[in-house]
Design a protein around this motif. Structure first.
Motif, mmCIF file in Angstrom:
data_model
loop_
_atom_site.group_PDB
_atom_site.id
_atom_site.type_symbol
_atom_site.label_atom_id
_atom_site.label_comp_id
_atom_site.label_asym_id
_atom_site.label_seq_id
_atom_site.Cartn_x
_atom_site.Cartn_y
_atom_site.Cartn_z
ATOM 1 N N PRO A 35 0.806 -1.225 0.000
ATOM 2 C CA PRO A 35 0.000 0.000 0.000
ATOM 3 C C PRO A 35 0.843 1.281 0.000
ATOM 4 O O PRO A 35 0.434 2.290 -0.589
ATOM 5 C CB PRO A 35 -0.819 -0.119 1.292
ATOM 6 C CG PRO A 35 -0.920 -1.593 1.517
ATOM 7 C CD PRO A 35 0.421 -2.126 1.111
ATOM 8 N N PHE A 39 0.796 4.090 -2.949
ATOM 9 C CA PHE A 39 0.523 5.451 -2.492
ATOM 10 C C PHE A 39 1.569 6.433 -3.012
ATOM 11 O O PHE A 39 1.231 7.508 -3.528
ATOM 12 C CB PHE A 39 0.490 5.469 -0.964
ATOM 13 C CG PHE A 39 0.382 6.835 -0.347
ATOM 14 C CD1 PHE A 39 -0.796 7.563 -0.456
ATOM 15 C CD2 PHE A 39 1.443 7.384 0.345
ATOM 16 C CE1 PHE A 39 -0.900 8.832 0.114
ATOM 17 C CE2 PHE A 39 1.347 8.644 0.915
ATOM 18 C CZ PHE A 39 0.174 9.371 0.805
ATOM 19 N N HIS A 120 3.380 1.611 10.635
ATOM 20 C CA HIS A 120 3.142 0.289 10.048
ATOM 21 C C HIS A 120 3.621 -0.754 11.052
ATOM 22 O O HIS A 120 4.825 -0.926 11.240
ATOM 23 C CB HIS A 120 3.887 0.133 8.718
ATOM 24 C CG HIS A 120 3.684 -1.200 8.063
ATOM 25 N ND1 HIS A 120 4.597 -1.767 7.222
ATOM 26 C CD2 HIS A 120 2.658 -2.097 8.146
ATOM 27 C CE1 HIS A 120 4.165 -2.942 6.808
ATOM 28 N NE2 HIS A 120 2.980 -3.155 7.356
ATOM 29 N N LEU A 151 -0.590 2.597 8.103
ATOM 30 C CA LEU A 151 -1.124 1.325 7.622
ATOM 31 C C LEU A 151 -1.455 0.507 8.863
ATOM 32 O O LEU A 151 -0.571 -0.051 9.505
ATOM 33 C CB LEU A 151 -0.098 0.623 6.736
ATOM 34 C CG LEU A 151 -0.533 -0.678 6.071
ATOM 35 C CD1 LEU A 151 -1.784 -0.467 5.218
ATOM 36 C CD2 LEU A 151 0.595 -1.248 5.226
ATOM 37 N N VAL A 186 -7.700 -1.547 2.669
ATOM 38 C CA VAL A 186 -6.605 -1.725 1.716
ATOM 39 C C VAL A 186 -6.951 -2.855 0.758
ATOM 40 O O VAL A 186 -7.376 -3.942 1.182
ATOM 41 C CB VAL A 186 -5.292 -2.037 2.460
ATOM 42 C CG1 VAL A 186 -4.192 -2.427 1.482
ATOM 43 C CG2 VAL A 186 -4.864 -0.828 3.287
ATOM 44 N N ASN A 188 -4.648 -3.970 -1.672
ATOM 45 C CA ASN A 188 -3.451 -4.686 -2.136
ATOM 46 C C ASN A 188 -2.533 -5.091 -0.996
ATOM 47 O O ASN A 188 -1.314 -4.988 -1.089
ATOM 48 C CB ASN A 188 -2.688 -3.841 -3.164
ATOM 49 C CG ASN A 188 -2.163 -2.526 -2.597
ATOM 50 O OD1 ASN A 188 -2.721 -1.997 -1.638
ATOM 51 N ND2 ASN A 188 -1.105 -1.996 -3.190
ATOM 52 N N SER A 189 -3.120 -5.566 0.098
ATOM 53 C CA SER A 189 -2.323 -6.122 1.196
ATOM 54 C C SER A 189 -1.598 -7.374 0.738
ATOM 55 O O SER A 189 -1.994 -8.022 -0.240
ATOM 56 C CB SER A 189 -3.221 -6.487 2.379
ATOM 57 O OG SER A 189 -3.937 -5.375 2.868
ATOM 58 N N GLU A 197 -6.375 -4.745 6.831
ATOM 59 C CA GLU A 197 -5.607 -3.507 6.908
ATOM 60 C C GLU A 197 -6.440 -2.317 6.436
ATOM 61 O O GLU A 197 -7.252 -2.441 5.514
ATOM 62 C CB GLU A 197 -4.337 -3.594 6.053
ATOM 63 C CG GLU A 197 -3.290 -4.554 6.584
ATOM 64 C CD GLU A 197 -2.005 -4.538 5.770
ATOM 65 O OE1 GLU A 197 -0.928 -4.448 6.366
ATOM 66 O OE2 GLU A 197 -2.104 -4.612 4.518
ATOM 67 N N HIS A 198 -6.208 -1.181 7.073
ATOM 68 C CA HIS A 198 -6.767 0.098 6.651
ATOM 69 C C HIS A 198 -5.632 1.104 6.513
ATOM 70 O O HIS A 198 -4.700 1.123 7.329
ATOM 71 C CB HIS A 198 -7.791 0.631 7.660
ATOM 72 C CG HIS A 198 -9.151 0.039 7.513
ATOM 73 N ND1 HIS A 198 -9.423 -1.291 7.791
ATOM 74 C CD2 HIS A 198 -10.336 0.590 7.108
ATOM 75 C CE1 HIS A 198 -10.704 -1.526 7.576
ATOM 76 N NE2 HIS A 198 -11.280 -0.405 7.164
ATOM 77 N N PHE A 199 -5.732 1.933 5.475
ATOM 78 C CA PHE A 199 -4.738 2.981 5.261
ATOM 79 C C PHE A 199 -5.354 4.313 5.671
ATOM 80 O O PHE A 199 -6.434 4.683 5.188
ATOM 81 C CB PHE A 199 -4.309 3.028 3.798
ATOM 82 C CG PHE A 199 -3.201 4.017 3.528
ATOM 83 C CD1 PHE A 199 -1.892 3.676 3.783
ATOM 84 C CD2 PHE A 199 -3.476 5.286 3.037
ATOM 85 C CE1 PHE A 199 -0.858 4.571 3.549
ATOM 86 C CE2 PHE A 199 -2.459 6.195 2.795
ATOM 87 C CZ PHE A 199 -1.142 5.839 3.061
#
Length: 205
Positions: A35, A39, A120, A151, A186, A188-189, A197-199
């Protein structure tokens, strides 16, 4: 006599150091987090600036940001992680600073110093009771209008570390000191973290 905090810090360093030495650091992807790659490659990527990577591990995310022109300092408890990060930086020919530190001591040395803080697998590694102190730390490290780029490991597994958290809880933790710019799932983990996952982007108020 050593204080309780000093004893806890010694135990924490020993714990994380052992995980690196045994090769059981499951959070270590051996590559930058996908991610972050997408980004920074996007048209709307933020301009480079001074950047702190908290709990940087072996430095893959830090080196990614440095390769894009960010002035990066990575921080980690474990001497083995810092040594590995320095070796990776030297091999890649990328100028990055890595320092062995307790992140909760950083505000005295780096108050209002950074444009960005990168999160992260650090937030999920600390005890949940220390999360308010983590938020305070990030606020103190950032310049006014600086950003946290996070992340977050939003799993619902029992126990930890890594300790789980919900998106709603993340928003609640940061609400007092930060403006929420975005917090999204997310896509494309890595395979082992799909759907977990959350960005997030948060701007210091």
């Amino acid at each position: 006599m050593e204080s309780d905090d000093s004893l806890l810090n010694v135990e924490a360093v020993s714990f994380w150091q052992q995980r690196y030495q045994e090769g059981t650091a499951g959070w270590n992807l051996g590559q930058p987090a996908p991610p972050f790659v997408s980004f920074l490659n996007a048209r709307q990527a933020p301009p480079p600036g001074r950047t702190a990577v908290l709990g940087c591990g072996e430095g893959y995310d830090a080196l990614l940001f440095a390769s894009k022109g960010f002035e990066v300092v990575g921080f980690d408890f474990a001497p083995s992680a810092i040594a590995a990060a320095n070796q990776l930086a030297e091999a890649a020919g990328i100028s990055t600073q890595f320092l062995q530190r307790d992140i909760f001591d950083l505000a005295d040395e780096f108050a209002s110093y950074f444009n960005y803080v990168i999160e992260h697998t650090c937030f999920c590694a600390i005890l949940p009771g220390r999360r308010p102190a983590y938020v305070e730390l990030v606020r103190d490290l950032l310049r006014p209008d600086g950003e946290l780029l996070g992340l977050f490991f939003t799993h619902s597994r029992a126990g930890g570390p890594p300790f789980g958290v919900t998106p709603a809880q993340i928003e609640e933790y940061f609400a007092a000191d930060f403006e929420l710019l975005s917090l999204v799932p997310v896509a494309n983990s890595v395979a082992s973290r799909q759907g977990e996952e959350h960005f997030g982007r948060f701007r210091r108020k």
